[in-house]
Scaffold this motif. Sequence first.
Motif, PDB file in Angstrom:
ATOM      1  N   THR A  24       0.825  -1.203   0.000  1.00  0.00           N
ATOM      2  CA  THR A  24       0.000   0.000   0.000  1.00  0.00           C
ATOM      3  C   THR A  24       0.861   1.256   0.000  1.00  0.00           C
ATOM      4  N   SER A  25       0.209   2.368  -0.209  1.00  0.00           N
ATOM      5  CA  SER A  25       0.909   3.649  -0.250  1.00  0.00           C
ATOM      6  C   SER A  25       1.453   4.014   1.118  1.00  0.00           C
ATOM      7  N   PRO A  26       2.608   4.665   1.190  1.00  0.00           N
ATOM      8  CA  PRO A  26       3.150   5.104   2.478  1.00  0.00           C
ATOM      9  C   PRO A  26       2.334   6.252   3.047  1.00  0.00           C
ATOM     10  N   GLU A  27       2.572   6.547   4.307  1.00  0.00           N
ATOM     11  CA  GLU A  27       1.919   7.689   4.937  1.00  0.00           C
ATOM     12  C   GLU A  27       2.542   8.972   4.380  1.00  0.00           C
ATOM     13  N   SER A  28       1.686   9.852   3.862  1.00  0.00           N
ATOM     14  CA  SER A  28       2.188  11.069   3.230  1.00  0.00           C
ATOM     15  C   SER A  28       2.430  12.168   4.259  1.00  0.00           C
ATOM     16  N   PHE A  29       3.209  13.154   3.865  1.00  0.00           N
ATOM     17  CA  PHE A  29       3.477  14.283   4.764  1.00  0.00           C
ATOM     18  C   PHE A  29       2.205  15.099   4.990  1.00  0.00           C
ATOM     19  N   SER A  30       1.335  15.153   3.996  1.00  0.00           N
ATOM     20  CA  SER A  30       0.080  15.895   4.177  1.00  0.00           C
ATOM     21  C   SER A  30      -0.794  15.213   5.237  1.00  0.00           C
ATOM     22  N   SER A  31      -0.804  13.874   5.241  1.00  0.00           N
ATOM     23  CA  SER A  31      -1.552  13.154   6.281  1.00  0.00           C
ATOM     24  C   SER A  31      -0.932  13.406   7.649  1.00  0.00           C
ATOM     25  N   THR A 193       9.134   1.951   9.614  1.00  0.00           N
ATOM     26  CA  THR A 193      10.407   2.666   9.785  1.00  0.00           C
ATOM     27  C   THR A 193      10.966   3.117   8.447  1.00  0.00           C
ATOM     28  N   PHE A 194      10.587   2.434   7.355  1.00  0.00           N
ATOM     29  CA  PHE A 194      11.098   2.776   6.023  1.00  0.00           C
ATOM     30  C   PHE A 194      10.092   3.594   5.227  1.00  0.00           C
ATOM     31  N   ASN A 195       9.144   4.220   5.900  1.00  0.00           N
ATOM     32  CA  ASN A 195       8.123   5.015   5.233  1.00  0.00           C
ATOM     33  C   ASN A 195       8.754   6.043   4.280  1.00  0.00           C
ATOM     34  N   ASN A 196       8.302   6.043   3.043  1.00  0.00           N
ATOM     35  CA  ASN A 196       8.747   6.999   2.013  1.00  0.00           C
ATOM     36  C   ASN A 196      10.215   6.840   1.606  1.00  0.00           C
ATOM     37  N   SER A 197      10.838   5.701   1.914  1.00  0.00           N
ATOM     38  CA  SER A 197      12.256   5.551   1.579  1.00  0.00           C
ATOM     39  C   SER A 197      12.505   5.487   0.074  1.00  0.00           C
ATOM     40  N   ASP A 198      11.455   5.233  -0.734  1.00  0.00           N
ATOM     41  CA  ASP A 198      11.610   5.247  -2.188  1.00  0.00           C
ATOM     42  C   ASP A 198      10.714   6.298  -2.835  1.00  0.00           C
ATOM     43  N   SER A 199      10.328   7.317  -2.063  1.00  0.00           N
ATOM     44  CA  SER A 199       9.418   8.333  -2.573  1.00  0.00           C
ATOM     45  C   SER A 199      10.032   9.080  -3.770  1.00  0.00           C
ATOM     46  N   ASN A 200       9.168   9.416  -4.720  1.00  0.00           N
ATOM     47  CA  ASN A 200       9.614  10.228  -5.862  1.00  0.00           C
ATOM     48  C   ASN A 200       9.935  11.661  -5.434  1.00  0.00           C
ATOM     49  N   ILE A 201       9.404  12.047  -4.282  1.00  0.00           N
ATOM     50  CA  ILE A 201       9.718  13.369  -3.735  1.00  0.00           C
ATOM     51  C   ILE A 201      10.937  13.196  -2.832  1.00  0.00           C
ATOM     52  N   ILE A 202      12.081  13.611  -3.303  1.00  0.00           N
ATOM     53  CA  ILE A 202      13.337  13.329  -2.610  1.00  0.00           C
ATOM     54  C   ILE A 202      13.333  13.852  -1.179  1.00  0.00           C
ATOM     55  N   THR A 203      12.681  14.983  -0.949  1.00  0.00           N
ATOM     56  CA  THR A 203      12.691  15.557   0.401  1.00  0.00           C
ATOM     57  C   THR A 203      11.918  14.702   1.396  1.00  0.00           C
ATOM     58  N   GLN A 204      11.095  13.754   0.886  1.00  0.00           N
ATOM     59  CA  GLN A 204      10.365  12.860   1.786  1.00  0.00           C
ATOM     60  C   GLN A 204      11.193  11.634   2.177  1.00  0.00           C
ATOM     61  N   ARG A 205      12.373  11.474   1.565  1.00  0.00           N
ATOM     62  CA  ARG A 205      13.259  10.372   1.939  1.00  0.00           C
ATOM     63  C   ARG A 205      14.073  10.794   3.163  1.00  0.00           C
ATOM     64  N   GLU A 206      14.087   9.970   4.145  1.00  0.00           N
ATOM     65  CA  GLU A 206      14.741  10.324   5.403  1.00  0.00           C
ATOM     66  C   GLU A 206      16.258  10.200   5.290  1.00  0.00           C
ATOM     67  N   LEU A 207      16.953  11.224   5.766  1.00  0.00           N
ATOM     68  CA  LEU A 207      18.417  11.223   5.775  1.00  0.00           C
ATOM     69  C   LEU A 207      18.954  10.449   6.977  1.00  0.00           C
ATOM     70  N   VAL A 208      20.167   9.957   6.835  1.00  0.00           N
ATOM     71  CA  VAL A 208      20.804   9.233   7.931  1.00  0.00           C
ATOM     72  C   VAL A 208      21.144  10.171   9.086  1.00  0.00           C
ATOM     73  N   THR A 209      21.653  11.346   8.774  1.00  0.00           N
ATOM     74  CA  THR A 209      22.115  12.255   9.825  1.00  0.00           C
ATOM     75  C   THR A 209      20.984  12.657  10.769  1.00  0.00           C
ATOM     76  N   ARG A 210      21.338  12.833  12.041  1.00  0.00           N
ATOM     77  CA  ARG A 210      20.384  13.339  13.023  1.00  0.00           C
ATOM     78  C   ARG A 210      20.796  14.738  13.503  1.00  0.00           C
ATOM     79  N   SER A 211      21.734  15.359  12.799  1.00  0.00           N
ATOM     80  CA  SER A 211      22.185  16.693  13.166  1.00  0.00           C
ATOM     81  C   SER A 211      21.396  17.739  12.390  1.00  0.00           C
TER      82      SER A 211
END
Length: 635
Positions: A24-31, A193-211
């Motif tokens: 199914t579709s991942p949880e979107s940022f708008s949701s 935990t991998f929500n949006n990891s392959d999203s076409n919207i690059i900014t929705q992909r989570e970065l490794v850094t926590r800084s």
Amino acid sequence: MKSLLSLFSVLFSAASFSQFSCGTSPESFSSELARRERISNLAPLFQAREMAGNNLYSIPIKPHLFSNNDGSNGVSFTQLNDALAELNRRFAQIGVVFYFSGTEFEQTASSDFNAGTQDEEIEDGFYEQFGATNAINLYIAQTVLVGGSGVGGYSFLNPQWQQYNRVWVVTGQLNDNKTTPHEFGHYFGLPHTFNNSDSNIITQRELVTRSFSEILPRKNANCGNAGDFICDTESDPFNVSPSAANCIYTGSETDANGDLFHPQNNNYMDYRWCPPYAYTTGQYNRMTEGAMLVTNANDFTLDAPETAQDAPQQPVVSNEDYSILVSWTDVSDVETGFIIERAENPSGPFIPIGGVEANAVVYHDVDGVAGVTYFYRIKPSNSAANYSGVSSGIVAPGCGNLNGQTCSLVVNPSEAAWNINRFILTRDGVELIDNGPSGCSENGIGNFYADVFADILPGDQLDFNARSTTGPGNTGFNVIGRLWVDWNQNSIFEETELLEDASSFAQVSGSFMVPEDISEGSYRLRVGLSAGSYLEPCGVDFGELEDYRLVYAPLAVGQPVSQFGISVFPNPTRHLLEIKSSDTLKNITVFDASGKKVLDLNGQKTIDVNSLEVGFYMLRATSDNGTSVAKFIKE
């Protein structure tokens, strides 16, 4: 959105254990923004609860249980209660206590529903007719199909409308200690935990850094607004790089900063089977908010009443092999089952450890740590806090399967399974133990110690074979196998007592030596088989543990052996045992399998064995020509 877990399937003869998957579709940022707005609107309620010190949510669950038309392939009530205990164990940190609503479980005998092949109109009608509007609806069927594909279950994230107020779990995964907490994690607001990891919207992909103070050209952390929106779960690239071996991430993918991923592989909300599973603090915080959301939904409530009834009487405890036997008196006739809780102090904190069906009055605790003192209390499963008194303390004699149920009690005959279905032990080609087919044992551990044993001698080489269940066409799983023997008899399986570590398709074989310096007595042999990656003496994922007994019962020190001959018949025997010998016998001594003397007689050649328990015995006879021994079985 539905959140899906794939149903395990055996696809080829040397199948490896599959991972979860989602369709199914991942949880979107708008949701996510809408969720935050809803939480903001509920802020006064949050504050009121906090000021009142009311941090407990008692939340009812209404189970809907499916089976075939003839009633087969359904979940047992014990499994259902055990799953409730696991949920309460995992959600205690956010102050949630689940209980079953009503006094009976809704059961539907429908092969179509159980196979997931009912059409959408019929399914919607079922929800409308039977769905509770004051409890979480939990549906359990042998197969759940979404978009034509089999899944392990699904739930909706923080449902606010009755049409989404449901959780589905397949029968075979209800008690695997991952699937049910995973789906309820979704219900209380956790994305994967991998929500949006392959999203076409690059900014929705989570970065490794926590800084959040990275210096350009590096991008700073986005964990609060991307991925699963939780910063203490590591960025998980599962959708683009699921690579893992033995629960260690092996992928080489990098994020937009060029950083290698290092996901947590044991999180409840990922798709990897790497126990012990856990939620993070951030996930618990999010589920605390989720509890406020689902208990203030738009058109359903979670306030179905508990069932008024007397609490069970104070439980009585005793040791039984490696387990603690907990027993109680059932004084209610409206319970849906019982939840057993345990603590290391009579004042708590108490932790749910298991569940049993209605009218049951015993529970075997196989999860104790040897040497630790435990206390127990019981409550009906359709009650939130109607507890019995606390038992006296008891010291645990050993461990069972700390992971609880792992192999599936409900096995489709057309599929392979990851259990120990047969165990064989031989010496010089002579069979000592052949136990099977044994299926899947309750709690994922089979205790055959009392009834299935082998006579051993110092220096023996013993050969073994442990087999899992295979399906048609020789389909099955690659498995790992290990054996331990408690040679020092301290009820703890130590690393030095590990005898074998093997892997193969559907079965493992090997050999081990009996130490030359063992003393007389009984020794617990534990065999484990797993189609996953975790196999320890007190825990297994996707497999089973089984216990057997090895017995060394030598003659008294200094006694000569076999200087004259005897034989015994009938063997096995139920009542009388005849001894055949040309010598005049002076004394007859009979020892049980542990080496304990049970009969001491004069030289008669006919022995009454009616008083003996069923089992294996050794007879020692003396004459002027020396001493001889014979073995017999009392039926």
